[in-house]
Design an enzyme around this catalytic site. Structure first.
Site, short mmCIF file in Angstrom:
data_model
loop_
_atom_site.label_atom_id
_atom_site.label_comp_id
_atom_site.label_asym_id
_atom_site.label_seq_id
_atom_site.Cartn_x
_atom_site.Cartn_y
_atom_site.Cartn_z
N ASP A 175 -67.68 35.89 34.92
CA ASP A 175 -67.28 36.18 33.54
C ASP A 175 -66.84 34.83 32.97
O ASP A 175 -65.87 34.24 33.45
CB ASP A 175 -66.13 37.18 33.54
CG ASP A 175 -65.61 37.47 32.14
OD1 ASP A 175 -65.91 36.71 31.20
OD2 ASP A 175 -64.86 38.46 32.01
N VAL A 176 -67.54 34.35 31.94
CA VAL A 176 -67.27 32.99 31.46
C VAL A 176 -65.88 32.83 30.84
O VAL A 176 -65.44 31.70 30.60
CB VAL A 176 -68.35 32.50 30.45
CG1 VAL A 176 -69.69 32.37 31.13
CG2 VAL A 176 -68.42 33.39 29.21
N TYR A 205 -69.45 35.98 14.83
CA TYR A 205 -70.52 35.31 15.60
C TYR A 205 -70.89 33.97 14.96
O TYR A 205 -70.98 32.95 15.65
CB TYR A 205 -71.74 36.24 15.65
CG TYR A 205 -72.90 35.68 16.46
CD1 TYR A 205 -72.89 35.75 17.85
CD2 TYR A 205 -74.01 35.10 15.85
CE1 TYR A 205 -73.94 35.25 18.60
CE2 TYR A 205 -75.06 34.61 16.58
CZ TYR A 205 -75.02 34.68 17.96
OH TYR A 205 -76.06 34.18 18.70
N LYS A 247 -70.54 30.24 16.72
CA LYS A 247 -71.68 29.38 17.04
C LYS A 247 -71.56 28.02 16.33
O LYS A 247 -72.07 27.01 16.83
CB LYS A 247 -73.00 30.09 16.69
CG LYS A 247 -73.29 31.26 17.62
CD LYS A 247 -73.42 30.80 19.07
CE LYS A 247 -73.66 31.92 20.04
NZ LYS A 247 -73.86 31.47 21.42
N1 LIG Z 1 -81.53 36.30 20.80
C1 LIG Z 1 -81.38 35.53 19.75
O1 LIG Z 1 -82.05 35.68 18.72
C2 LIG Z 1 -80.39 34.40 19.75
C3 LIG Z 1 -80.36 33.59 18.61
C4 LIG Z 1 -79.45 32.53 18.60
C5 LIG Z 1 -78.62 32.31 19.68
N2 LIG Z 1 -78.68 33.14 20.77
C6 LIG Z 1 -77.76 32.85 21.86
O2 LIG Z 1 -78.47 32.75 23.09
C7 LIG Z 1 -77.65 33.22 24.17
C8 LIG Z 1 -78.39 34.31 24.93
O3 LIG Z 1 -78.67 35.37 24.03
P1 LIG Z 1 -79.56 36.64 24.40
O4 LIG Z 1 -80.23 37.05 23.14
O5 LIG Z 1 -80.34 36.40 25.62
O6 LIG Z 1 -78.38 37.71 24.70
P2 LIG Z 1 -78.35 39.04 25.59
O7 LIG Z 1 -77.25 39.89 25.07
O8 LIG Z 1 -79.72 39.64 25.66
O9 LIG Z 1 -77.95 38.48 27.04
C9 LIG Z 1 -76.68 37.88 27.21
C10 LIG Z 1 -76.27 37.90 28.66
O10 LIG Z 1 -74.94 37.35 28.71
C11 LIG Z 1 -74.15 38.15 29.56
N3 LIG Z 1 -72.74 38.06 29.18
C12 LIG Z 1 -72.11 38.60 28.11
N4 LIG Z 1 -70.81 38.32 28.15
C13 LIG Z 1 -70.60 37.57 29.25
C14 LIG Z 1 -69.46 36.97 29.84
N5 LIG Z 1 -68.23 37.12 29.31
N6 LIG Z 1 -69.62 36.24 30.97
C15 LIG Z 1 -70.84 36.11 31.54
N7 LIG Z 1 -71.96 36.67 31.05
C16 LIG Z 1 -71.83 37.41 29.91
C17 LIG Z 1 -74.68 39.56 29.41
O11 LIG Z 1 -74.35 40.36 30.55
C18 LIG Z 1 -76.18 39.30 29.27
O12 LIG Z 1 -76.84 39.32 30.53
C19 LIG Z 1 -76.35 33.71 23.53
O13 LIG Z 1 -75.38 32.68 23.58
C20 LIG Z 1 -76.76 33.98 22.10
O14 LIG Z 1 -75.68 33.92 21.21
C21 LIG Z 1 -79.54 34.19 20.82
#
Ligand SMILES: NC(=O)c1ccc[n+]([C@@H]2O[C@H](COP(=O)([O-])OP(=O)(O)OC[C@H]3O[C@@H](n4cnc5c(N)ncnc54)[C@H](O)[C@@H]3O)[C@@H](O)[C@H]2O)c1
Length: 269
Positions: free
Chosen positions: A63-64, A160, A164
């Protein structure tokens, strides 16, 4: 020759979505990957799949937001794998809510995971990253997942978007502090937009519920969101992972404190 041969990489939130695509690509490029996630069962599945495909992977529940958890994870990686070359701070949570409907507890939770989680990663991985890079011709690398929504404002996104924007500044501050103090760690940020992952699929449903994009229909919301992208589509997790690979590899050795938008052109508008 893989682009990450002999590298050891820790990726947070790698149980699904962008993080999963990153560990799969890193392993194909020769890295020994540590698949970490809040959800250990999913991290185990992803690591097992990589091993079945001939890659090197270990799973770790992390858990980060848990500082002792970071300390244990880094100590374990150093003891079991011999050090760390790459940290990808990928774990993140979204929150689709208006200002009025965002409680302080919800705002703080997004900040805890998205901002404090990245801070703790940088802080606790840095000694291990620097130790392994010392005396080598190459530097260690940290890649932080920020977002186009840390640059642009949209409705129903106060927590959010703010988190970011903070990730972008965490990246710059760490990059410059390490560079000026001769700590051999580069830090760069990747800014995705609308990538097809469980996070975005959920967000699209929530935007539809709120009517954020002028419609309450999920498919019309998905289309409306895609249409805001100059390339007129939603991206794939693999498309983000390739840019993370570049920022993590020695190919980007003269780059630190930079931001890479992988956004179908969103920030160019
Ligand atoms: N999908 C998008 O369009 C998008 C766009 C911009 C930025 N991002 C960023 O990219 C990253 C990944 O996004 P994604 O779309 O794959 O998200 P997702 O929700 O599909 O996956 C996120 C993962 O992080 C894990 N997680 C959540 N809280 C956690 C914690 N406290 N400790 C450890 N793990 C934890 C979850 O269990 C999950 O496996 C994120 O930082 C997100 O903000 C995503």
């Amino acid at each position: 020759m893989g682009r990450l041969d002999n590298k050891i990489a820790l990726v947070t939130g790698a149980g699904q979505g962008i993080g999963e695509a990153i560990v799969e690509l890193f392993a194909r490029e020769g890295a020994h990957v540590v698949v970490s996630d809040l959800d250990l069962a999913r991290a185990n599945e992803v690591a097992a799949q990589i091993v079945r495909s001939g890659g090197r992977a270990a799973a770790c529940g992390l858990d980060v937001t848990d500082e002792p958890g970071w300390q244990r994870a880094i100590a374990w990686i150093q003891a079991e794998l011999g050090g760390l070359d790459i940290l990808v701070n990928n774990a993140g949570v979204a929150l689709v809510k208006s200002i009025e409907d965002t409680s302080l507890a919800q705002f703080r939770n997004v900040m805890r995971v998205n901002v404090e989680g990245v801070f703790l990663g940088i802080k606790h991985a840095a000694p291990a990253l620097a130790a392994r890079a010392k005396g080598r011709a190459t530097t260690a690398a940290i890649v932080n997942l920020a977002s186009v929504l840390g640059v642009q404002g949209i409705p129903d996104n106060i927590a959010y978007g703010t988190s970011k924007a903070a990730v972008r500044q965490l990246s710059r501050c760490a990059a410059i502090e390490f560079a000026e103090r001769d700590t051999p760690i580069r830090v760069n940020a990747v800014l995705p937009a609308v990538t097809d992952t469980p996070m975005v699929r959920r967000e699209i449903e929530e935007w539809a519920e709120l009517g954020t994009f002028g419609t309450r229909d999920v498919e019309t919301t998905r289309a409306a969101f895609g249409a805001r992208v100059p390339l007129k589509r939603i991206g794939s997790a693999a498309e983000i992972a390739y840019t993370v690979l570049f920022a993590a590899s020695d190919e980007s050795s003269f780059t630190t404190g930079a931001e890479y938008a992988v956004d179908g052109g969103r920030l160019a508008v």
